[in-house]
Design an enzyme around this catalytic site. Structure first.
Site, short mmCIF file in Angstrom:
data_model
loop_
_atom_site.label_atom_id
_atom_site.label_comp_id
_atom_site.label_asym_id
_atom_site.label_seq_id
_atom_site.Cartn_x
_atom_site.Cartn_y
_atom_site.Cartn_z
N GLY A 47 0.81 -1.22 0.00
CA GLY A 47 0.00 0.00 0.00
C GLY A 47 0.84 1.26 0.00
N GLY A 51 -1.28 7.29 2.20
CA GLY A 51 -1.66 7.07 3.59
C GLY A 51 -0.51 6.70 4.50
N SER A 188 -6.52 -3.83 12.90
CA SER A 188 -7.40 -2.80 13.44
C SER A 188 -8.09 -3.31 14.70
CB SER A 188 -8.46 -2.40 12.41
OG SER A 188 -9.46 -1.58 13.00
N TYR A 228 -14.78 -5.70 6.59
CA TYR A 228 -13.51 -5.12 7.04
C TYR A 228 -13.14 -5.63 8.43
CZ TYR A 228 -10.18 -1.53 8.56
OH TYR A 228 -9.07 -0.87 9.05
#
Length: 391
Positions: A47, A51, A188, A228
């Site tokens: 990624g 970000g 997360s 998610y």
């Protein structure tokens, strides 16, 4: 007892999500050590074009590392010659226009984690170019997407957030073991809202009655965020089980915070709701409500962390010598236990084994998705994603 554990997980998860969302930078528990030199080291970051991952790439390169940034799409402002697929050096850092002999290079290579073919190709190119990997930071993620299947037939969040990272790690595992590497799994705290994470799951759906109304698209949004959460439990399982099977590695699991990067629940969710409302002016509620939603979105963007702050905890996990594997690092709360489900080896072990079978089935030309369905048919991973409580 299982119901009580689940209720506690959800309660603590809500508190921990709030903590990571509104705490200012001064309350962050971790910062990368300043005296770690990475000259001669090779890092892989997924990624890396935007970000948190982009900030991680910049910091690792500034310390001398050669960084291979896996990117599905490269952001505007980067060197056109460094677009994914070319295999050339981007620059001294993701943003810097000129090389610096004291700074490592960031190589932008194409990586689509949803596609196991792309993952294998990326791993091969890294191995051919670098010959080793000392550090991996698994940052890439998607969230809140409509129900979509990957090229190999997996739900998209599961494919990108978990399975692609799993396959990438397995392809590079020999060199990771040889280098006694560190593998930072960026997950997360939202994994605490679910207690299952297998591939055999599709979004809940609600049938519309009569004419189509503005809220008809929202169940898909809700399903996307549930997906998610599930994919992050799968990723946490993966991190813990990778550490258990390969003690030569150091595999911490990290919650970086709630970041204002377009991925987070509140901004992305509100943007989707606004889009749905504006697409249905005939319902007569779009214009007024979108003003309110815009205001809320502006406030949340002030409260949420910047990507450079979100990179602090992953960078600490990547660089600090005292970091331990099989440990969950929360950006503001420090070292905390993850959910009770995340420690359940009766599910994490067969899930890891099933992922290996999916990967090998794909390499052998058979259906990886069929292996996933077999895993679900055997009684694992086929729940609706909700816990046994009445959440």
């Amino acid at each position: 007892m299982h119901r009580l554990d689940t209720l506690l997980d959800h309660g603590f998860g809500l508190v921990r999500t709030f903590e990571s969302c509104v705490q200012p930078r001064a309350f962050y528990r971790f910062a990368p050590p300043k005296n770690v030199d990475l000259h001669g080291k090779v890092a892989v970051v997924t990624g890396g074009s935007s970000g948190v991952a982009k900030e991680v790439c910049k910091e690792l390169a500034s310390r001398g590392a050669t960084v291979y940034a896996g990117c599905r799409a490269w952001t505007a402002g980067s060197s056109p010659a460094a677009r994914p697929g070319t295999g050339v050096v981007a620059s001294a850092s993701v943003d810097a226009p000129r090389p610096d002999p004291d700074v490592g290079a960031v190589h932008a290579l194409h990586l689509d984690l949803a596609d196991l073919n792309s993952v294998e190709a990326f791993a091969g190119r890294v191995q051919d170019a670098a010959g080793k990997v000392d550090l991996m930071v698994l940052c890439a993620a998607i969230a809140g997407k409509p129900y979509t299947l990957s090229p190999q037939g997996f739900e998209l969040h599961y494919a990108v957030n978990f399975l692609g990272h799993f396959a990438l790690t397995q392809h590079l595992l020999p060199t990771l073991l040889e280098q006694r590497a560190r593998v930072v799994v960026v997950s997360s705290i939202l994994h605490t809202y679910v207690d299952d994470a297998g591939p055999g799951w599709s979004y809940p759906s609600f049938e519309s009655v009569g004419k189509r109304v503005w809220w008809a698209d929202l169940p898909g949004l809700a399903g996307g965020w549930w997906a998610y959460c599930r994919s992050n439990l799968a990723k946490t399982w993966f991190g813990y089980e990778l550490q258990r099977r390969h003690p030569e590695l150091t595999v911490p699991v990290v919650h970086p915070g709630v970041i204002d990067s377009g991925l987070t629940v509140v901004p992305a969710g509100l943007q989707t709701i606004k889009s749905v409302l504006l697409a249905r002016p005939e319902d007569g509620i779009g214009s007024g409500l979108t003003v309110v939603l815009t205001g809320v979105q502006t406030i949340t963007s002030i409260l949420l962390a910047r990507p450079e702050d979100g990179a602090r905890t992953p960078l600490y996990a990547a660089l600090a010598p005292e970091v331990k594997g099989h440990t969950f690092y929360h950006n503001t709360l420090g070292i905390i236990p993850s959910s009770s489900a995340s420690y359940d080896i009766t599910r994490s072990v067969p899930h890891y084994d099933a992922a290996m079978k999916m990967m090998h089935a794909h390499k052998q030309g058979s259906s990886a998705a069929q292996e996933g369905r077999q895993y679900s048919a055997n009684g694992s991973g086929n729940g609706n994603g909700r816990s046994s409580s009445s959440m």
